[in-house]
Design a protein around this motif. Structure first.
Motif, PDB file in Angstrom:
ATOM      1  N   TYR A   3       0.865  -1.414  -0.032  1.00 12.09           N
ATOM      2  CA  TYR A   3      -0.013   0.048   0.075  1.00 12.09           C
ATOM      3  C   TYR A   3       0.926   0.982  -0.214  1.00 12.09           C
ATOM      4  O   TYR A   3       0.692   2.118  -0.885  1.00 12.09           O
TER       5      TYR A   3
ATOM      6  N   TRP B 155      -5.285   4.075  -4.092  1.00  7.30           N
ATOM      7  CA  TRP B 155      -6.066   2.809  -3.526  1.00  7.30           C
ATOM      8  C   TRP B 155      -6.063   2.775  -1.944  1.00  7.30           C
ATOM      9  O   TRP B 155      -5.075   2.926  -1.451  1.00  7.30           O
ATOM     10  N   ASN B 156      -6.978   2.165  -1.258  1.00  9.93           N
ATOM     11  CA  ASN B 156      -6.965   1.623  -0.032  1.00  9.93           C
ATOM     12  C   ASN B 156      -7.609   0.550   0.296  1.00  9.93           C
ATOM     13  O   ASN B 156      -7.883  -0.207   1.475  1.00  9.93           O
TER      14      ASN B 156
ATOM     15  N   ASN C 153       1.447   3.782  -3.336  1.00 10.11           N
ATOM     16  CA  ASN C 153       0.640   5.129  -3.015  1.00 10.11           C
ATOM     17  C   ASN C 153       1.829   6.117  -2.968  1.00 10.11           C
ATOM     18  O   ASN C 153       1.439   7.450  -2.934  1.00 10.11           O
TER      19      ASN C 153
ATOM     20  N   GLU D  38      -2.735   3.780  -9.624  1.00  6.45           N
ATOM     21  CA  GLU D  38      -3.894   4.507  -9.275  1.00  6.45           C
ATOM     22  C   GLU D  38      -3.990   4.495  -7.852  1.00  6.45           C
ATOM     23  O   GLU D  38      -3.626   3.245  -7.290  1.00  6.45           O
TER      24      GLU D  38
ATOM     25  N   ARG E 169      -8.955  -6.451  -7.646  1.00  4.38           N
ATOM     26  CA  ARG E 169      -9.383  -4.965  -7.945  1.00  4.38           C
ATOM     27  C   ARG E 169      -8.666  -4.201  -6.726  1.00  4.38           C
ATOM     28  O   ARG E 169      -8.641  -4.629  -5.784  1.00  4.38           O
ATOM     29  N   TYR E 170      -8.246  -3.179  -7.341  1.00  5.42           N
ATOM     30  CA  TYR E 170      -7.930  -2.090  -6.420  1.00  5.42           C
ATOM     31  C   TYR E 170      -8.792  -0.933  -6.382  1.00  5.42           C
ATOM     32  O   TYR E 170      -9.233  -0.195  -7.558  1.00  5.42           O
ATOM     33  N   ILE E 171      -9.370  -0.311  -5.049  1.00  3.91           N
ATOM     34  CA  ILE E 171     -10.390   0.552  -5.048  1.00  3.91           C
ATOM     35  C   ILE E 171      -9.829   1.727  -4.373  1.00  3.91           C
ATOM     36  O   ILE E 171      -9.364   1.533  -3.139  1.00  3.91           O
TER      37      ILE E 171
END
Length: 234
Positions: free
Chosen positions: A196, A210-211, A200, A208, A232-234
């Motif tokens: 993460y 994401w968390n 980031n 992109e 998937r990364y959101i």
């Protein structure tokens, strides 16, 4: 084995080539793997050698040991270059190239889901086995055999505002869904949080923001060419 021994071995192995400078270039990844390029400069320009050099593996490893010893120090490097003259004299250069390091981080980040999937399958089996949650049967030889307790799963990892990991493990077998309340290993939590952080920050221009990461597992390896179907990364 010292640097000088490795350089001498390369010099002796490639001495059949007529050159002014023989260049041995090591490029290391943060994971410890490496590539080697061997080039020689002569009147016709710079060319790459055609010998495979497999006899030099032990000497290659000695340079790798230098890399490993320095990776956590201020003298870390990811490129090592040895320029050997035709009389055996040489110049060594150890340097850190940010572009290589960043590409290395990106390459690892793009396949991180494979590590997550593999470690989750392993942790689930270990936890359920220890807690008698794995169905068993005896094979034809009378040996105990462990059966699968799930066919597919959805693993959700969410980093909250305090940058702490929250997670949910959903498992399905024969159409029946259940939630598995299983503690995660410390190293695994650290791995998710590091992924993460890196994606980031250092890779923010490539990745992109994401968390939340959602991974669908079919209880086997995820094909590399189908990552978007399972992660998937959101």
């Amino acid at each position: 084995m010292k640097e000088q021994d490795a350089v001498k071995a390369f010099y002796e192995y490639y001495r059949e080539f007529s050159y002014n400078i023989l260049e041995i270039k090591f490029t290391f990844t943060l994971g410890g793997s490496y590539n080697i390029g061997v080039y020689y400069s002569c009147n016709d320009g710079r060319k790459e050698t055609t010998l495979d050099g497999r006899e030099l593996f032990a000497y290659e490893r000695s340079i790798y040991e230098i890399f490993k010893d320095r990776i956590e120090t201020s003298d870390q490097f990811n490129v090592a270059i040895f320029e050997i003259q035709n009389n055996g004299d040489y110049l060594s250069t150890y340097k850190w190239e940010n572009d290589i390091a960043k590409q290395d981080l990106l390459d690892y980040a793009e396949v991180f889901y494979q590590w997550v999937n593999y470690r989750m399958m392993s942790m689930i089996f270990e936890y359920e086995k220890d807690n008698d949650l794995v169905p068993t049967e005896y094979d034809d030889d009378g040996d105990l055999e462990y059966l699968s307790s799930w066919d597919s799963g959805i693993f959700t990892f969410h980093i909250n505002d305090k940058e702490e990991l929250e997670y949910k493990i959903e498992l399905t077998q024969d159409g029946e869904e259940r939630i598995l309340n299983m503690p995660l290993k410390d190293y695994f939590v650290e791995g998710i949080l590091e992924h993460y952080k890196v994606t980031n920050t250092e890779l923010a221009d490539k990745w992109e923001p994401w968390n939340t990461m959602i991974l669908k597992s079919l209880h086997y390896d995820i094909p590399y060419d189908k990552r978007d179907e399972f992660v998937r990364y959101i």
